[in-house]
Design a protein around this motif. Structure first.
Motif, PDB file in Angstrom:
ATOM      1  N   CYS A 108       0.811  -1.220   0.000  1.00 40.09           N
ATOM      2  CA  CYS A 108       0.000   0.000   0.000  1.00 40.09           C
ATOM      3  C   CYS A 108       0.841   1.266   0.000  1.00 40.09           C
ATOM      4  CB  CYS A 108      -0.929  -0.013   1.200  1.00 40.09           C
ATOM      5  SG  CYS A 108      -0.056  -0.384   2.715  1.00 40.09           S
ATOM      6  N   HIS A 109       2.112   1.128  -0.385  1.00 38.51           N
ATOM      7  CA  HIS A 109       2.979   2.305  -0.476  1.00 38.51           C
ATOM      8  C   HIS A 109       4.110   2.010  -1.458  1.00 38.51           C
ATOM      9  CE1 HIS A 109       4.697  -0.353   2.617  1.00 38.51           C
ATOM     10  NE2 HIS A 109       5.836  -0.033   2.025  1.00 38.51           N
ATOM     11  N   ASN A 137      -2.739   6.922   0.321  1.00 41.74           N
ATOM     12  CA  ASN A 137      -2.661   6.333   1.653  1.00 41.74           C
ATOM     13  C   ASN A 137      -1.918   7.350   2.521  1.00 41.74           C
ATOM     14  OD1 ASN A 137      -1.825   4.892   3.933  1.00 41.74           O
ATOM     15  ND2 ASN A 137      -0.948   3.188   2.791  1.00 41.74           N
ATOM     16  N   CYS A 140       1.390   4.610   5.843  1.00 43.59           N
ATOM     17  CA  CYS A 140       2.774   4.134   5.697  1.00 43.59           C
ATOM     18  C   CYS A 140       3.649   4.900   4.700  1.00 43.59           C
ATOM     19  CB  CYS A 140       2.860   2.635   5.498  1.00 43.59           C
ATOM     20  SG  CYS A 140       1.617   1.951   4.457  1.00 43.59           S
TER      21      CYS A 140
END
Ligand code: MG
Ligand code: ZN
Length: 237
Positions: A108-109, A137, A140
């Motif tokens: 997610c990053h 997001n 993170c």
């Protein structure tokens, strides 16, 4: 606490200590690669900006307008991170910049290692600015440097005034904070002063810009900021 409970409590403790150690190791390895990305970019005379925000804040629209405005003036390149799909890269194509999508899959990053694999595809000696659109997001991506000189955190008016105090790290580590969709301030009764105060309480030194990529309000100031960054870069190389 009986012996069994104590044992399992200790085990849990060990586990979480180990987890923290592994995370620290991953992050320091990431920092090393980020530093080598930064140096590689510097050798090409390129300055990178890492764009972080929630999904739907308008990163891609802002980049579309930015690339169109700077086309033929400042050579730009873009890396776009998303978990899946090349929709954003397609939106950014034909705006006069080299664009490459990075699909992160289950992650997610973006991290520095992943970015390092794509740098040579979009950055050349003539490239002055590299825009890295991170995965949408707020959590993170704040912990992972990618090789950028500037961290740009975006917050859109519909998200509310208190986002900066709910997600402090990503705002605290920003060099530039952009409030997007300011055309919606009135209709959503957004309290701009409260938002600015919230930002200031988390990060008193960031440059704060207010803009609407849709109406064009505030775009001149943003483009001016980028021209300054690119000019300083040119002078230094
Ligand atoms: Mg996007
Ligand atoms: Zn993540």
């Amino acid at each position: 606490m009986n012996t069994n409970q104590r044992d399992s409590a200790e085990k849990e403790n060990d586990k979480s200590t180990r987890k923290v150690q592994v995370e620290k190791k991953v992050l320091s390895r990431n920092d090393e690669v980020a530093q080598s990305n930064y140096e590689w970019l510097s050798r090409h005379g390129t300055i990178a900006l890492n764009f972080i925000s929630s999904p739907g804040t308008g990163k891609t629209l802002l980049l579309e307008k930015t690339l169109s405005a700077l086309a033929g003036e400042i050579e730009c390149a873009v890396l776009v991170g998303d978990q899946q799909s090349d929709n954003d890269a397609r939106r950014l194509a034909d705006k006069g910049a080299r664009v490459q999508q990075i699909e992160t899959g289950s992650s997610c990053h973006l991290d520095a290692e992943r970015v390092s694999k794509f740098l040579h595809q979009v950055v050349f000696d003539t490239t002055r600015l590299l825009f890295i659109e991170n995965v949408g997001n707020l959590i993170c991506p704040a912990a992972y440097r990618l090789g950028e000189k500037y961290r740009v955190t975006l917050l859109s008016v519909p998200e509310g005034e208190d986002k900066p105090v709910k997600y402090p790290p990503v705002f605290a580590r920003a060099d530039i904070i952009i409030l997007t969709k300011v055309d919606l301030v009135e209709v959503l009764e957004f309290d701009m002063q409260a938002c600015l105060n919230n930002i200031k309480s988390i990060n008193p030194t960031a440059k704060v810009l207010q803009l609407s990529a849709k109406t064009g309000v505030g775009m001149d100031q943003w483009l001016g900021c980028l021209r300054e960054i690119a000019a300083v870069n040119r002078a230094a190389t």
